[in-house]
Design a protein around this motif. Structure first.
Motif, mmCIF file in Angstrom:
data_model
loop_
_atom_site.group_PDB
_atom_site.id
_atom_site.type_symbol
_atom_site.label_atom_id
_atom_site.label_comp_id
_atom_site.label_asym_id
_atom_site.label_seq_id
_atom_site.Cartn_x
_atom_site.Cartn_y
_atom_site.Cartn_z
ATOM 1 N N UNK A 1 41.161 51.257 37.547
ATOM 2 C CA UNK A 1 41.995 50.423 38.397
ATOM 3 C C UNK A 1 41.342 50.255 39.769
ATOM 4 N N UNK A 2 41.316 49.018 40.250
ATOM 5 C CA UNK A 2 40.761 48.805 41.590
ATOM 6 C C UNK A 2 41.721 49.314 42.656
ATOM 7 N N UNK A 3 41.169 49.626 43.812
ATOM 8 C CA UNK A 3 42.016 49.977 44.947
ATOM 9 C C UNK A 3 42.306 48.708 45.729
ATOM 10 N N UNK A 4 43.525 48.594 46.232
ATOM 11 C CA UNK A 4 43.887 47.389 46.963
ATOM 12 C C UNK A 4 44.103 46.223 46.022
ATOM 13 N N UNK A 5 43.866 45.032 46.523
ATOM 14 C CA UNK A 5 44.056 43.816 45.745
ATOM 15 C C UNK A 5 42.718 43.348 45.169
ATOM 16 N N UNK A 6 42.781 42.728 43.998
ATOM 17 C CA UNK A 6 41.612 42.119 43.381
ATOM 18 C C UNK A 6 41.914 40.652 43.147
ATOM 19 N N UNK A 7 41.058 39.788 43.675
ATOM 20 C CA UNK A 7 41.197 38.352 43.528
ATOM 21 C C UNK A 7 39.949 37.792 42.860
ATOM 22 N N UNK A 8 40.123 36.729 42.082
ATOM 23 C CA UNK A 8 38.999 36.012 41.489
ATOM 24 C C UNK A 8 39.136 34.547 41.901
ATOM 25 N N UNK A 9 38.087 34.032 42.523
ATOM 26 C CA UNK A 9 38.062 32.652 42.999
ATOM 27 C C UNK A 9 37.065 31.864 42.164
ATOM 28 N N UNK A 10 37.556 30.854 41.472
ATOM 29 C CA UNK A 10 36.695 29.954 40.712
ATOM 30 C C UNK A 10 36.410 28.737 41.571
ATOM 31 N N UNK A 11 35.117 28.435 41.730
ATOM 32 C CA UNK A 11 34.704 27.267 42.505
ATOM 33 C C UNK A 11 33.677 26.471 41.721
ATOM 34 N N UNK A 12 33.448 25.254 42.177
ATOM 35 C CA UNK A 12 32.358 24.422 41.702
ATOM 36 C C UNK A 12 31.348 24.416 42.837
ATOM 37 N N UNK A 13 30.240 25.093 42.684
ATOM 38 C CA UNK A 13 29.299 25.279 43.785
ATOM 39 C C UNK A 13 28.738 23.964 44.310
ATOM 40 N N UNK A 14 28.772 22.892 43.524
ATOM 41 C CA UNK A 14 28.255 21.607 43.980
ATOM 42 C C UNK A 14 29.061 21.026 45.128
#
Length: 87
Positions: A1-14
């Protein structure tokens, strides 16, 4: 389990390279250092995107702590992000 919050951001690098910096600054302002932001280029991380049911970029997902929450599209409103992500 991670400590704190875990976020995943999906982007289009272009077309969305500045979004990561904006989200990172927002999370740091709200959570200090108690978070991890994983950034995934949707073109390069297609399998991970499929597993998270992500088809549009940008998408920000709060992975931990549960429940999993997501924001799709416009990430510019801090108030909306706080409400949707529950932070």
């Amino acid at each position: 389990m991670p400590e704190g919050h875990l976020f995943r951001l999906y982007i289009n690098s272009d077309s969305q390279s500045s979004i990561k910096e904006n989200i990172d600054a927002f999370l740091k302002e709200r959570l200090g250092t108690a978070y991890t932001l994983e950034v995934v280029d949707i073109k390069e991380g297609i399998e991970k995107a499929r597993n998270d049911s992500v088809f549009v970029a940008p998408t920000l997902i709060k992975i931990f702590p549960p429940p999993k929450k997501r924001i799709i599209g416009d990430l510019s409103s801090k108030d909306r992000a706080l409400l949707v992500l529950g932070i």
